[in-house]
Design a protein around this motif. Structure first.
Motif, PDB file in Angstrom:
ATOM      1  N   GLY A 210      43.698  32.726  29.890  1.00  0.00           N
ATOM      2  CA  GLY A 210      44.188  33.907  30.596  1.00  0.00           C
ATOM      3  C   GLY A 210      44.405  35.073  29.659  1.00  0.00           C
ATOM      4  O   GLY A 210      44.014  36.203  29.940  1.00  0.00           O
ATOM      5  N   VAL A 211      45.015  34.804  28.512  1.00  0.00           N
ATOM      6  CA  VAL A 211      45.241  35.873  27.541  1.00  0.00           C
ATOM      7  C   VAL A 211      43.927  36.312  26.904  1.00  0.00           C
ATOM      8  O   VAL A 211      43.761  37.489  26.575  1.00  0.00           O
ATOM      9  CB  VAL A 211      46.301  35.471  26.478  1.00  0.00           C
ATOM     10  CG1 VAL A 211      45.725  34.512  25.451  1.00  0.00           C
ATOM     11  CG2 VAL A 211      46.869  36.696  25.792  1.00  0.00           C
TER      12      VAL A 211
ATOM     13  N   GLY B 264      34.434  36.845  26.560  1.00  0.00           N
ATOM     14  CA  GLY B 264      33.683  37.980  27.079  1.00  0.00           C
ATOM     15  C   GLY B 264      33.049  37.761  28.438  1.00  0.00           C
ATOM     16  O   GLY B 264      32.312  38.609  28.918  1.00  0.00           O
ATOM     17  N   ARG B 265      33.326  36.626  29.056  1.00  0.00           N
ATOM     18  CA  ARG B 265      32.728  36.304  30.365  1.00  0.00           C
ATOM     19  C   ARG B 265      33.228  37.284  31.424  1.00  0.00           C
ATOM     20  O   ARG B 265      34.401  37.587  31.505  1.00  0.00           O
ATOM     21  CB  ARG B 265      33.102  34.881  30.758  1.00  0.00           C
ATOM     22  CG  ARG B 265      32.534  34.469  32.076  1.00  0.00           C
ATOM     23  CD  ARG B 265      32.880  33.026  32.400  1.00  0.00           C
ATOM     24  NE  ARG B 265      32.570  32.787  33.800  1.00  0.00           N
ATOM     25  CZ  ARG B 265      33.288  32.049  34.599  1.00  0.00           C
ATOM     26  NH1 ARG B 265      34.368  31.455  34.153  1.00  0.00           N
ATOM     27  NH2 ARG B 265      32.943  31.887  35.848  1.00  0.00           N
ATOM     28  N   THR B 266      32.299  37.798  32.217  1.00  0.00           N
ATOM     29  CA  THR B 266      32.661  38.710  33.297  1.00  0.00           C
ATOM     30  C   THR B 266      32.159  38.136  34.620  1.00  0.00           C
ATOM     31  O   THR B 266      31.223  37.335  34.650  1.00  0.00           O
ATOM     32  CB  THR B 266      32.057  40.111  33.099  1.00  0.00           C
ATOM     33  OG1 THR B 266      30.640  40.014  33.071  1.00  0.00           O
ATOM     34  CG2 THR B 266      32.558  40.753  31.817  1.00  0.00           C
ATOM     35  N   ILE B 267      32.817  38.544  35.688  1.00  0.00           N
ATOM     36  CA  ILE B 267      32.388  38.157  37.025  1.00  0.00           C
ATOM     37  C   ILE B 267      32.279  39.416  37.868  1.00  0.00           C
ATOM     38  O   ILE B 267      32.910  40.428  37.570  1.00  0.00           O
ATOM     39  CB  ILE B 267      33.346  37.136  37.681  1.00  0.00           C
ATOM     40  CG1 ILE B 267      34.767  37.676  37.753  1.00  0.00           C
ATOM     41  CG2 ILE B 267      33.314  35.816  36.950  1.00  0.00           C
ATOM     42  CD1 ILE B 267      35.748  36.783  38.470  1.00  0.00           C
ATOM     43  N   LYS B 268      31.483  39.356  38.909  1.00  0.00           N
ATOM     44  CA  LYS B 268      31.309  40.509  39.789  1.00  0.00           C
ATOM     45  C   LYS B 268      32.430  40.546  40.821  1.00  0.00           C
ATOM     46  O   LYS B 268      32.940  39.516  41.244  1.00  0.00           O
ATOM     47  CB  LYS B 268      29.958  40.440  40.502  1.00  0.00           C
ATOM     48  CG  LYS B 268      28.778  40.640  39.582  1.00  0.00           C
ATOM     49  CD  LYS B 268      27.489  40.659  40.372  1.00  0.00           C
ATOM     50  CE  LYS B 268      26.319  40.876  39.429  1.00  0.00           C
ATOM     51  NZ  LYS B 268      25.055  40.961  40.148  1.00  0.00           N
TER      52      LYS B 268
ATOM     53  N   LEU C  88      41.990  28.414  38.401  1.00  0.00           N
ATOM     54  CA  LEU C  88      43.174  28.409  37.549  1.00  0.00           C
ATOM     55  C   LEU C  88      42.730  28.423  36.096  1.00  0.00           C
ATOM     56  O   LEU C  88      41.750  27.790  35.731  1.00  0.00           O
ATOM     57  CB  LEU C  88      44.041  27.177  37.821  1.00  0.00           C
ATOM     58  CG  LEU C  88      44.677  27.088  39.192  1.00  0.00           C
ATOM     59  CD1 LEU C  88      45.494  25.806  39.315  1.00  0.00           C
ATOM     60  CD2 LEU C  88      45.558  28.286  39.458  1.00  0.00           C
ATOM     61  N   GLN C  89      43.455  29.147  35.289  1.00  0.00           N
ATOM     62  CA  GLN C  89      43.135  29.236  33.869  1.00  0.00           C
ATOM     63  C   GLN C  89      44.327  28.769  33.051  1.00  0.00           C
ATOM     64  O   GLN C  89      45.469  28.925  33.463  1.00  0.00           O
ATOM     65  CB  GLN C  89      42.849  30.680  33.473  1.00  0.00           C
ATOM     66  CG  GLN C  89      41.692  31.320  34.169  1.00  0.00           C
ATOM     67  CD  GLN C  89      41.488  32.738  33.679  1.00  0.00           C
ATOM     68  OE1 GLN C  89      41.595  33.013  32.498  1.00  0.00           O
ATOM     69  NE2 GLN C  89      41.206  33.640  34.598  1.00  0.00           N
TER      70      GLN C  89
ATOM     71  N   VAL D  38      34.272  46.090  35.382  1.00  0.00           N
ATOM     72  CA  VAL D  38      33.945  44.663  35.425  1.00  0.00           C
ATOM     73  C   VAL D  38      35.236  43.854  35.335  1.00  0.00           C
ATOM     74  O   VAL D  38      36.266  44.347  34.876  1.00  0.00           O
ATOM     75  CB  VAL D  38      32.972  44.240  34.297  1.00  0.00           C
ATOM     76  CG1 VAL D  38      31.644  44.951  34.412  1.00  0.00           C
ATOM     77  CG2 VAL D  38      33.578  44.479  32.937  1.00  0.00           C
ATOM     78  N   TYR D  39      35.175  42.620  35.778  1.00  0.00           N
ATOM     79  CA  TYR D  39      36.314  41.718  35.726  1.00  0.00           C
ATOM     80  C   TYR D  39      36.056  40.664  34.659  1.00  0.00           C
ATOM     81  O   TYR D  39      35.062  39.952  34.721  1.00  0.00           O
ATOM     82  CB  TYR D  39      36.535  41.054  37.083  1.00  0.00           C
ATOM     83  CG  TYR D  39      36.948  42.025  38.150  1.00  0.00           C
ATOM     84  CD1 TYR D  39      38.283  42.368  38.317  1.00  0.00           C
ATOM     85  CD2 TYR D  39      36.008  42.610  38.982  1.00  0.00           C
ATOM     86  CE1 TYR D  39      38.666  43.270  39.283  1.00  0.00           C
ATOM     87  CE2 TYR D  39      36.382  43.518  39.962  1.00  0.00           C
ATOM     88  CZ  TYR D  39      37.714  43.832  40.103  1.00  0.00           C
ATOM     89  OH  TYR D  39      38.098  44.730  41.057  1.00  0.00           O
ATOM     90  N   PHE D  40      36.955  40.589  33.695  1.00  0.00           N
ATOM     91  CA  PHE D  40      36.851  39.578  32.648  1.00  0.00           C
ATOM     92  C   PHE D  40      37.558  38.319  33.125  1.00  0.00           C
ATOM     93  O   PHE D  40      38.635  38.386  33.710  1.00  0.00           O
ATOM     94  CB  PHE D  40      37.482  40.090  31.358  1.00  0.00           C
ATOM     95  CG  PHE D  40      36.691  41.185  30.715  1.00  0.00           C
ATOM     96  CD1 PHE D  40      35.689  40.883  29.809  1.00  0.00           C
ATOM     97  CD2 PHE D  40      36.931  42.507  31.036  1.00  0.00           C
ATOM     98  CE1 PHE D  40      34.943  41.887  29.226  1.00  0.00           C
ATOM     99  CE2 PHE D  40      36.196  43.521  30.452  1.00  0.00           C
ATOM    100  CZ  PHE D  40      35.196  43.216  29.546  1.00  0.00           C
ATOM    101  N   PHE D  41      36.950  37.165  32.881  1.00  0.00           N
ATOM    102  CA  PHE D  41      37.515  35.912  33.375  1.00  0.00           C
ATOM    103  C   PHE D  41      37.167  34.775  32.434  1.00  0.00           C
ATOM    104  O   PHE D  41      36.003  34.582  32.082  1.00  0.00           O
ATOM    105  CB  PHE D  41      36.966  35.598  34.771  1.00  0.00           C
ATOM    106  CG  PHE D  41      37.525  34.339  35.380  1.00  0.00           C
ATOM    107  CD1 PHE D  41      38.761  34.353  36.001  1.00  0.00           C
ATOM    108  CD2 PHE D  41      36.830  33.155  35.303  1.00  0.00           C
ATOM    109  CE1 PHE D  41      39.289  33.207  36.554  1.00  0.00           C
ATOM    110  CE2 PHE D  41      37.341  31.994  35.856  1.00  0.00           C
ATOM    111  CZ  PHE D  41      38.570  32.021  36.482  1.00  0.00           C
TER     112      PHE D  41
END
Length: 92
Positions: A28-29, A52-56, A22-23, A45-48
């Motif tokens: 989230g924005v 600039g954090r990305t996840i696979k 949960l964010q 890529v998925y930003f989370f």
């Protein structure tokens, strides 16, 4: 989750929060802004979580056969819902 009994909603929210899934609205924005403002060469890529954090993506997300099956099943379910809605409206 509004449709679930409140006890299930509370448990689900607790577990999702415990897992860090949960964010806050601010984070989230931030993820949306990171994705929108990313250079064109950054793709797929998925930003989370902002900054600039990305996840696979999971391995399952690359399974074309599974994706097609999901698409077909979703389309069938939506068609059934549409037909049921039309039947309900015409019987009124």
């Amino acid at each position: 989750m509004r449709e679930l009994p409140s006890c299930f909603s509370c448990i689900a929210l607790f577990v999702l929060n415990l897992l860090g899934l949960l964010q806050s609205p601010e984070n989230g924005v931030s993820s949306i802004l990171d994705a929108a403002l990313a250079p064109p060469e950054i793709s797929g890529v998925y930003f989370f979580g902002g900054k600039g954090r990305t996840i696979k993506s999971s391995k399952l997300s690359y399974d074309a056969r599974l994706g097609q099956e999901l698409w077909s099943t979703s389309s069938d379910l939506l068609l059934q819902l549409q037909l049921a809605t039309m039947e309900t409206l015409t019987s009124l």
